[in-house]
Design an enzyme around this catalytic site. Structure first.
Site, PDB file in Angstrom:
ATOM      1  N   TYR A  66       1.771  -4.885  11.197  1.00  9.21           N
ATOM      2  CA  TYR A  66       2.196  -6.273  11.009  1.00  9.21           C
ATOM      3  C   TYR A  66       2.069  -6.723   9.547  1.00  9.21           C
ATOM      4  O   TYR A  66       3.049  -6.863   8.847  1.00  9.21           O
ATOM      5  CB  TYR A  66       1.429  -7.221  11.953  1.00  9.21           C
ATOM      6  CG  TYR A  66       2.219  -8.484  12.172  1.00  9.21           C
ATOM      7  CD1 TYR A  66       3.023  -8.630  13.298  1.00  9.21           C
ATOM      8  CD2 TYR A  66       2.219  -9.514  11.245  1.00  9.21           C
ATOM      9  CE1 TYR A  66       3.807  -9.764  13.482  1.00  9.21           C
ATOM     10  CE2 TYR A  66       2.988 -10.647  11.415  1.00  9.21           C
ATOM     11  CZ  TYR A  66       3.771 -10.772  12.533  1.00  9.21           C
ATOM     12  OH  TYR A  66       4.548 -11.899  12.710  1.00  9.21           O
ATOM     13  N   LYS A 119       6.743 -12.792   6.259  1.00  8.19           N
ATOM     14  CA  LYS A 119       5.823 -13.923   6.454  1.00  8.19           C
ATOM     15  C   LYS A 119       5.208 -14.368   5.118  1.00  8.19           C
ATOM     16  O   LYS A 119       4.927 -15.545   4.918  1.00  8.19           O
ATOM     17  CB  LYS A 119       4.725 -13.571   7.469  1.00  8.19           C
ATOM     18  CG  LYS A 119       5.251 -13.311   8.899  1.00  8.19           C
ATOM     19  CD  LYS A 119       5.924 -14.530   9.523  1.00  8.19           C
ATOM     20  CE  LYS A 119       6.258 -14.318  10.987  1.00  8.19           C
ATOM     21  NZ  LYS A 119       7.059 -15.399  11.579  1.00  8.19           N
ATOM     22  N   LEU A 140      11.735 -19.766  14.869  1.00 11.25           N
ATOM     23  CA  LEU A 140      12.782 -18.773  15.166  1.00 11.25           C
ATOM     24  C   LEU A 140      12.206 -17.365  15.151  1.00 11.25           C
ATOM     25  O   LEU A 140      11.346 -17.043  14.338  1.00 11.25           O
ATOM     26  CB  LEU A 140      13.878 -18.821  14.103  1.00 11.25           C
ATOM     27  CG  LEU A 140      14.842 -20.006  14.102  1.00 11.25           C
ATOM     28  CD1 LEU A 140      15.915 -19.769  13.050  1.00 11.25           C
ATOM     29  CD2 LEU A 140      15.475 -20.203  15.463  1.00 11.25           C
ATOM     30  N   GLU A 158      21.266 -19.222  23.025  1.00  7.81           N
ATOM     31  CA  GLU A 158      21.105 -18.738  24.403  1.00  7.81           C
ATOM     32  C   GLU A 158      22.478 -18.649  25.052  1.00  7.81           C
ATOM     33  O   GLU A 158      23.407 -19.328  24.632  1.00  7.81           O
ATOM     34  CB  GLU A 158      20.231 -19.724  25.207  1.00  7.81           C
ATOM     35  CG  GLU A 158      18.860 -19.997  24.611  1.00  7.81           C
ATOM     36  CD  GLU A 158      17.922 -18.786  24.658  1.00  7.81           C
ATOM     37  OE1 GLU A 158      18.229 -17.822  25.388  1.00  7.81           O
ATOM     38  OE2 GLU A 158      16.906 -18.804  23.950  1.00  7.81           O
TER      39      GLU A 158
HETATM   40  P1  NAI Z   1      10.741 -16.231  21.115  1.00 15.44           P
HETATM   41  O1  NAI Z   1      11.605 -15.030  21.111  1.00 15.44           O
HETATM   42  O2  NAI Z   1      10.071 -16.614  22.385  1.00 15.44           O
HETATM   43  O3  NAI Z   1      11.614 -17.505  20.621  1.00 15.44           O
HETATM   44  C1  NAI Z   1      12.547 -17.419  19.601  1.00 15.44           C
HETATM   45  C2  NAI Z   1      13.421 -18.643  19.584  1.00 15.44           C
HETATM   46  O4  NAI Z   1      14.376 -18.498  18.522  1.00 15.44           O
HETATM   47  C3  NAI Z   1      14.270 -18.858  20.868  1.00 15.44           C
HETATM   48  O5  NAI Z   1      14.323 -20.236  21.142  1.00 15.44           O
HETATM   49  C4  NAI Z   1      15.669 -18.367  20.462  1.00 15.44           C
HETATM   50  O6  NAI Z   1      16.738 -18.969  21.178  1.00 15.44           O
HETATM   51  C5  NAI Z   1      15.671 -18.818  19.009  1.00 15.44           C
HETATM   52  N1  NAI Z   1      16.663 -18.143  18.174  1.00 15.44           N
HETATM   53  C6  NAI Z   1      16.713 -16.850  17.808  1.00 15.44           C
HETATM   54  N2  NAI Z   1      17.778 -16.640  16.989  1.00 15.44           N
HETATM   55  C7  NAI Z   1      18.398 -17.838  16.845  1.00 15.44           C
HETATM   56  C8  NAI Z   1      19.535 -18.286  16.121  1.00 15.44           C
HETATM   57  N3  NAI Z   1      20.258 -17.469  15.356  1.00 15.44           N
HETATM   58  N4  NAI Z   1      19.888 -19.585  16.214  1.00 15.44           N
HETATM   59  C9  NAI Z   1      19.185 -20.458  16.995  1.00 15.44           C
HETATM   60  N5  NAI Z   1      18.085 -20.083  17.677  1.00 15.44           N
HETATM   61  C10 NAI Z   1      17.705 -18.799  17.607  1.00 15.44           C
HETATM   62  O7  NAI Z   1       9.723 -16.018  19.916  1.00 15.44           O
HETATM   63  P2  NAI Z   1       8.194 -16.432  19.631  1.00 15.44           P
HETATM   64  O8  NAI Z   1       7.322 -15.251  19.858  1.00 15.44           O
HETATM   65  O9  NAI Z   1       7.854 -17.734  20.250  1.00 15.44           O
HETATM   66  O10 NAI Z   1       8.245 -16.573  18.036  1.00 15.44           O
HETATM   67  C11 NAI Z   1       8.448 -17.790  17.365  1.00 15.44           C
HETATM   68  C12 NAI Z   1       7.689 -17.738  16.056  1.00 15.44           C
HETATM   69  O11 NAI Z   1       6.289 -17.661  16.323  1.00 15.44           O
HETATM   70  C13 NAI Z   1       8.043 -16.529  15.182  1.00 15.44           C
HETATM   71  O12 NAI Z   1       8.134 -16.931  13.852  1.00 15.44           O
HETATM   72  C14 NAI Z   1       6.853 -15.616  15.381  1.00 15.44           C
HETATM   73  O13 NAI Z   1       6.643 -14.756  14.275  1.00 15.44           O
HETATM   74  C15 NAI Z   1       5.721 -16.622  15.535  1.00 15.44           C
HETATM   75  N6  NAI Z   1       4.506 -16.104  16.171  1.00 15.44           N
HETATM   76  C16 NAI Z   1       4.544 -15.420  17.359  1.00 15.44           C
HETATM   77  C17 NAI Z   1       3.380 -14.881  17.887  1.00 15.44           C
HETATM   78  C18 NAI Z   1       3.386 -14.137  19.183  1.00 15.44           C
HETATM   79  O14 NAI Z   1       2.353 -13.512  19.508  1.00 15.44           O
HETATM   80  N7  NAI Z   1       4.429 -14.203  19.936  1.00 15.44           N
HETATM   81  C19 NAI Z   1       2.064 -15.014  17.208  1.00 15.44           C
HETATM   82  C20 NAI Z   1       2.132 -15.843  16.027  1.00 15.44           C
HETATM   83  C21 NAI Z   1       3.309 -16.324  15.523  1.00 15.44           C
END
Ligand code: NAI
Length: 397
Positions: A236, A245, A140, A75
């Site tokens: 997806y 995945k 992530l 961030e």
């Molecule tokens: P998000 O974008 O809200 O959060 C991503 C996080 O990863 C943040 O904390 C960001 O700072 C961190 N991040 C990204 N690159 C980074 C790096 N190089 N180093 C350190 N931190 C890093 O994403 P979200 O949607 O919460 O996704 C998280 C997981 O949940 C993913 O694997 C996603 O596929 C999975 N997921 C999401 C769903 C959805 O509907 N949003 C549904 C089911 C699973």
């Protein structure tokens, strides 16, 4: 300074409202505080814990399992030109509240894919957590990853593995449906996406932690995934992200085997579709989300981020109501995947047009969740009140 949402092309909100972000974090903490705990005290590492499902996991563990937490996230902070990212503020507000409540909360801002951040985390575990952790949440979502061994940067792409497909989506800025297509992926595209969003980095984390002897007995780790319904299958499951995945799932089986000596376990958890920074930009996904939310809210089965994670941890991670599928994945998306829910969602999607989608789906609810990601449109926050950016600059995550 008065902060209004700056919406970019495609609908991305560029700037967060720091005080709004505080209210969103507090809302999730208050939800957990009203519930009983689901576990005895834990020491937790959340990789990607500054927003979305990772942030909810940190809050659920802190307030449902008295957890001391370390969060890794990427961030940027406040400067003279920029107000910082939503995740930056979420880290600060979580830490402030957790410390008031007597919990240890540490934030490491840096590239989770790098060896340096892994080593920094291990040092912190040794220094502050009596040298052991009980749980690692891998959450992530990133568009790129530099492989620490080769120094090569890999880029993930959202493409189809079954040929070019049409993929209409929502332009959240113009609040309209826009036509779009998903291009056919090459083998290189698939390999690149697997490199970024597959299981390689999760494995490197768990191996590094194990080699440093910081994993406690009965250690647990999970990485989050989405499976998707018929409506999102082509973009997806049969997309490059789905291929990544599948790699994550293979990694879980290997890690699970590796952890047997400490009675530990590793598994992939399939979560419900929700609005997060990452998901709002997957083609078709927002339209599916609007239709799904409508049905799940009507049926009384809808869960927001903290509700979904609380149920997953309470029932399936630490409780005895775990739902496992044939590939050993934990299925916290069971309510979304309910046959009737899917049938009704598909019916709405089939009827959706640019004219009627706001009326027949839960566009308003979806859009509200989208604004909340950056702390906007939250009840009780006065958006006409000037923000004291000099005072905010003194706060560190
Ligand atoms: P998000 O974008 O809200 O959060 C991503 C996080 O990863 C943040 O904390 C960001 O700072 C961190 N991040 C990204 N690159 C980074 C790096 N190089 N180093 C350190 N931190 C890093 O994403 P979200 O949607 O919460 O996704 C998280 C997981 O949940 C993913 O694997 C996603 O596929 C999975 N997921 C999401 C769903 C959805 O509907 N949003 C549904 C089911 C699973």
């Amino acid at each position: 300074m008065i902060i209004k949402p700056e919406v970019m092309r495609g609908g991305l909100v560029k700037n967060p409202h720091p005080i709004g972000c505080k209210a969103v974090v507090e809302k999730q903490i208050n939800y957990m505080k009203k519930k009983s705990c689901f576990s005895d005290k834990k020491r937790a590492l959340i990789i990607g814990g500054s927003s979305g499902y990772g942030l909810a996991s940190r809050i659920a563990l802190a307030y449902g399992a008295y957890a001391d937490t370390i969060c890794i996230s990427f961030e940027s902070g406040i400067s003279d030109k920029r107000i910082g990212t939503a995740g930056w503020w979420n880290n600060i507000w979580f830490k402030e509240q957790a410390e008031k409540d007597g919990l240890i909360a540490k934030n490491i801002i840096g590239d989770a894919f790098s060896d340096e951040v892994k080593q920094q985390t291990i040092s912190l575990i040794k220094k502050t957590f009596d040298g052991k952790i009980d749980v690692v949440i891998y959450s992530l979502a990133s568009p790129r990853r530099t492989d620490p061994k080769t120094g090569i940067t890999h880029n993930s792409v959202l493409k189809s593995t079954i040929g070019e497909i049409s993929a209409p989506t929502l332009d959240l800025n113009k609040q309209t449906i826009v036509s779009g297509k998903m291009l056919e992926a090459t083998k290189h595209d698939i390999d690149e996406t697997i490199k970024v969003m597959g299981g390689e980095d999760w494995q490197l984390w768990i191996e590094a932690l194990k080699d440093a002897n910081v994993l406690a007995q009965n250690f647990k780790t999970t990485a989050y995934s989405y499976d998707g319904a018929d409506a999102t299958d082509a973009i997806y499951k049969k997309g490059t992200i789905g291929a990544a995945k599948r790699h994550l799932e293979k990694t879980a089986l290997e890690l699970n085997y590796m952890l047997q000596g400490i009675h530990g376990e590793a598994f992939v958890t399939v979560l419900k579709a929700l609005v997060t920074k990452a998901s709002a930009f997957i083609p078709l996904f927002p339209l599916y989300g609007c239709a799904l939310f409508k049905v799940m809210k009507q049926q009384g089965t809808h869960e927001n981020t903290i509700e979904q994670i609380d149920r997953f941890m309470r029932d399936m991670m630490y409780g005895n109501k775990r739902i496992i599928d044939e590939t050993q994945r934990v299925r916290s998306d069971n309510l979304e995947m309910d046959v009737n829910t899917q049938r009704l969602t598909n019916e709405i999607m089939a009827k959706m047009t640019a004219e009627n989608f706001k009326k027949i789906s839960d566009f308003d609810g979806f859009y509200q969740d989208f604004l909340e990601l950056n702390g906007f449109n939250i009840e009780g926050v006065d958006y006409n009140l000037a923000i004291d950016s000099e005072a905010l600059k003194t706060k560190q995550p």
